[in-house]
Design a protein around this motif. Structure first.
Motif, PDB file in Angstrom:
ATOM      1  N   UNK A  12       0.821  -1.217   0.000  1.00 18.45           N
ATOM      2  CA  UNK A  12       0.000   0.000   0.000  1.00 18.45           C
ATOM      3  C   UNK A  12       0.851   1.263   0.000  1.00 18.45           C
ATOM      4  N   UNK A  13       1.950   1.246   0.771  1.00 15.66           N
ATOM      5  CA  UNK A  13       2.780   2.450   0.826  1.00 15.66           C
ATOM      6  C   UNK A  13       3.466   2.724  -0.516  1.00 15.66           C
ATOM      7  N   UNK A  14       3.795   1.664  -1.268  1.00 14.33           N
ATOM      8  CA  UNK A  14       4.380   1.859  -2.599  1.00 14.33           C
ATOM      9  C   UNK A  14       3.357   2.440  -3.569  1.00 14.33           C
ATOM     10  N   UNK A  15       2.123   1.969  -3.463  1.00  9.26           N
ATOM     11  CA  UNK A  15       1.064   2.514  -4.309  1.00  9.26           C
ATOM     12  C   UNK A  15       0.828   3.982  -3.978  1.00  9.26           C
ATOM     13  N   UNK A  16       0.831   4.304  -2.711  1.00 11.95           N
ATOM     14  CA  UNK A  16       0.627   5.693  -2.297  1.00 11.95           C
ATOM     15  C   UNK A  16       1.755   6.587  -2.822  1.00 11.95           C
ATOM     16  N   UNK A  17       2.994   6.098  -2.760  1.00  9.27           N
ATOM     17  CA  UNK A  17       4.134   6.867  -3.266  1.00  9.27           C
ATOM     18  C   UNK A  17       4.045   7.014  -4.783  1.00  9.27           C
TER      19      UNK A  17
END
Length: 56
Positions: A12-17
C-alpha cells in the motif's frame, strides 16, 4: 501496437508513493507505472541485459 492489461500486487505504501509521483507529474497512476516500466526496459537494453526491441 495493441494494449494489454497487466495486474500487479504491491504494498500500500508503494502505491501511495506512486500516486504522489503521478500527481506531481500530472499523470494517471497507470500512465506513471507504464512510464517507469518503459524507462526500466530502456535502461536494461542500454546495459545489454536484454536485447533491443524489434521494430521500435
Amino acid at each position: 501496437m495493441a494494449k494489454v492489461t497487466v495486474t500487479i500486487y504491491m504494498e500500500e505504501e508503494d502505491k501511495a508513493a506512486l500516486q504522489l509521483l503521478a500527481d506531481a507529474e500530472e499523470r494517471s497512476l497507470s500512465q506513471m507505472a507504464v512510464l517507469i516500466v518503459k524507462r526500466a526496459i530502456k535502461q536494461a537494453q542500454n546495459e545489454g541485459k536484454i536485447p533491443p526491441s524489434q521494430g521500435k
